[in-house]
Design a protein around this motif. Structure first.
Motif, short mmCIF file in Angstrom:
data_model
loop_
_atom_site.label_atom_id
_atom_site.label_comp_id
_atom_site.label_asym_id
_atom_site.label_seq_id
_atom_site.Cartn_x
_atom_site.Cartn_y
_atom_site.Cartn_z
N LEU A 39 0.99 -1.27 0.21
CA LEU A 39 0.02 0.25 -0.30
C LEU A 39 1.05 1.14 -0.15
O LEU A 39 0.92 2.41 -0.31
CB LEU A 39 -1.32 0.12 1.11
CG LEU A 39 -2.25 -1.05 1.15
CD1 LEU A 39 -3.27 -1.17 2.33
CD2 LEU A 39 -2.92 -0.73 -0.20
N ARG A 40 1.86 1.12 0.66
CA ARG A 40 3.02 2.55 0.56
C ARG A 40 3.06 2.45 -0.81
O ARG A 40 3.43 3.87 -1.02
CB ARG A 40 4.07 2.16 1.41
CG ARG A 40 3.85 2.49 2.77
CD ARG A 40 4.80 2.38 4.20
NE ARG A 40 4.72 1.64 5.30
CZ ARG A 40 5.30 1.12 6.30
NH1 ARG A 40 5.84 0.66 5.41
NH2 ARG A 40 4.46 0.65 6.97
N ALA A 41 3.65 1.45 -1.57
CA ALA A 41 4.41 1.51 -2.72
C ALA A 41 3.01 2.38 -3.66
O ALA A 41 3.09 3.49 -4.42
CB ALA A 41 4.73 0.23 -2.94
N LEU A 42 2.18 2.07 -3.46
CA LEU A 42 0.63 2.32 -4.23
C LEU A 42 0.32 4.12 -4.16
O LEU A 42 -0.01 4.63 -5.21
CB LEU A 42 -0.58 1.60 -4.12
CG LEU A 42 -0.36 0.20 -4.70
CD1 LEU A 42 -1.68 -0.13 -4.60
CD2 LEU A 42 0.36 -0.18 -6.49
N ARG A 43 0.82 4.21 -2.46
CA ARG A 43 0.86 5.72 -2.66
C ARG A 43 1.70 6.48 -2.68
O ARG A 43 1.37 8.03 -3.49
CB ARG A 43 1.12 5.46 -0.88
CG ARG A 43 0.39 6.70 -0.53
CD ARG A 43 0.45 7.49 1.30
NE ARG A 43 0.01 8.45 1.40
CZ ARG A 43 0.08 8.91 3.09
NH1 ARG A 43 0.51 7.85 3.68
NH2 ARG A 43 0.01 10.42 3.14
N GLU A 44 2.83 6.08 -3.37
CA GLU A 44 3.82 6.99 -3.74
C GLU A 44 3.60 6.34 -5.48
O GLU A 44 3.97 7.91 -6.15
CB GLU A 44 5.29 5.82 -3.63
CG GLU A 44 6.11 6.37 -2.47
CD GLU A 44 7.39 5.34 -1.94
OE1 GLU A 44 7.69 4.76 -2.74
OE2 GLU A 44 8.08 5.36 -0.87
N ARG A 45 2.69 5.69 -5.53
CA ARG A 45 2.63 5.91 -7.07
C ARG A 45 1.41 6.59 -7.60
O ARG A 45 1.58 7.28 -8.50
CB ARG A 45 2.02 3.91 -8.09
CG ARG A 45 1.88 3.96 -8.96
CD ARG A 45 1.15 2.95 -8.95
NE ARG A 45 2.09 2.17 -9.94
CZ ARG A 45 2.38 0.72 -10.32
NH1 ARG A 45 0.51 0.46 -10.99
NH2 ARG A 45 3.24 0.28 -11.14
N LEU B 135 -7.24 8.78 -1.86
CA LEU B 135 -7.23 6.94 -2.18
C LEU B 135 -6.50 7.41 -1.02
O LEU B 135 -7.21 6.05 0.20
CB LEU B 135 -6.21 5.82 -3.24
CG LEU B 135 -6.54 5.91 -4.88
CD1 LEU B 135 -5.28 5.71 -4.81
CD2 LEU B 135 -7.66 5.94 -5.11
N PHE B 136 -5.37 7.57 -0.01
CA PHE B 136 -4.96 7.93 1.14
C PHE B 136 -6.03 8.52 2.20
O PHE B 136 -5.36 9.77 1.70
CB PHE B 136 -3.47 7.29 0.90
CG PHE B 136 -3.44 5.89 0.24
CD1 PHE B 136 -2.74 4.92 0.68
CD2 PHE B 136 -3.05 6.05 -0.89
CE1 PHE B 136 -3.19 3.51 0.44
CE2 PHE B 136 -3.28 4.69 -1.79
CZ PHE B 136 -2.97 3.69 -1.01
N SER B 137 -5.88 8.40 3.29
CA SER B 137 -6.09 9.07 4.16
C SER B 137 -4.02 10.14 4.83
O SER B 137 -4.00 9.21 4.24
CB SER B 137 -6.47 9.26 5.86
OG SER B 137 -5.52 7.93 6.44
N CYS C 29 -3.71 5.50 5.77
CA CYS C 29 -4.57 3.98 5.69
C CYS C 29 -5.68 3.87 4.46
O CYS C 29 -5.50 5.42 4.34
CB CYS C 29 -5.39 4.63 6.36
SG CYS C 29 -4.66 3.85 8.54
N LEU C 30 -6.08 3.79 3.53
CA LEU C 30 -6.60 3.81 2.18
C LEU C 30 -8.25 4.27 2.43
O LEU C 30 -8.91 3.71 3.77
CB LEU C 30 -7.37 2.22 1.53
CG LEU C 30 -5.99 1.67 0.55
CD1 LEU C 30 -7.17 0.04 0.81
CD2 LEU C 30 -6.46 2.73 -0.40
#
Length: 92
Positions: free
Chosen positions: A33-39, A47-49, A53-54
Motif C-alpha cells: 500500500l505504501r508503494a501504491l501511495r507513492e505511485r 485514495l489515502f488518508s 490508510c486507505l
C-alpha cells in the motif's frame, strides 16, 4: 516476486492500468500500500488518508477476498497474489 494489482474506474485513472509489481520476497500488505501511495503521487489524497490508510470507502481485496483495515498489518503477500482495489458500486 510478482504481485498483480487490478484497479477500476477512478483508481485506475490515478494508479494506472492493471500491472504486475516486482517486489522483494515477504512484502507485507502495508508495504504494498505504501508503494501504491507513492505511485499515486499528487493524487494520493484521493485514495489515502494522511496517516497512510486507505479511505474507508475503498474496497481492498486479496485473491478475491475482501481485506479490512484491521487485517492489513497481519498479511504477507506471496508470489502470484492478486490485489484488487476498487470503489464500491452505487447507482440509482
Amino acid at each position: 516476486m510478482k504481485i498483480r494489482v487490478k484497479t477500476f474506474a477512478q483508481i485506475k485513472d490515478i494508479l494506472g492500468a492493471d500491472s504486475l509489481l516486482e517486489c522483494q520476497n515477504d512484502i507485507s500488505m502495508r508495504e504494498l500500500l505504501r508503494a501504491l501511495r507513492e505511485r499515486a503521487g499528487k493524487s494520493e489524497d484521493q485514495l489515502f488518508s494522511r496517516n497512510g490508510c486507505l479511505h474507508s470507502n475503498l474496497v481492498l481485496m486479496l485473491n478475491g477476498a475482501r481485506i479490512h483495515e484491521e487485517d492489513i498489518d497481519s498479511l504477507t503477500l506471496s508470489e502470484g497474489d492478486e490485489i484488487t482495489l476498487l470503489s464500491p458500486v452505487s447507482g440509482g
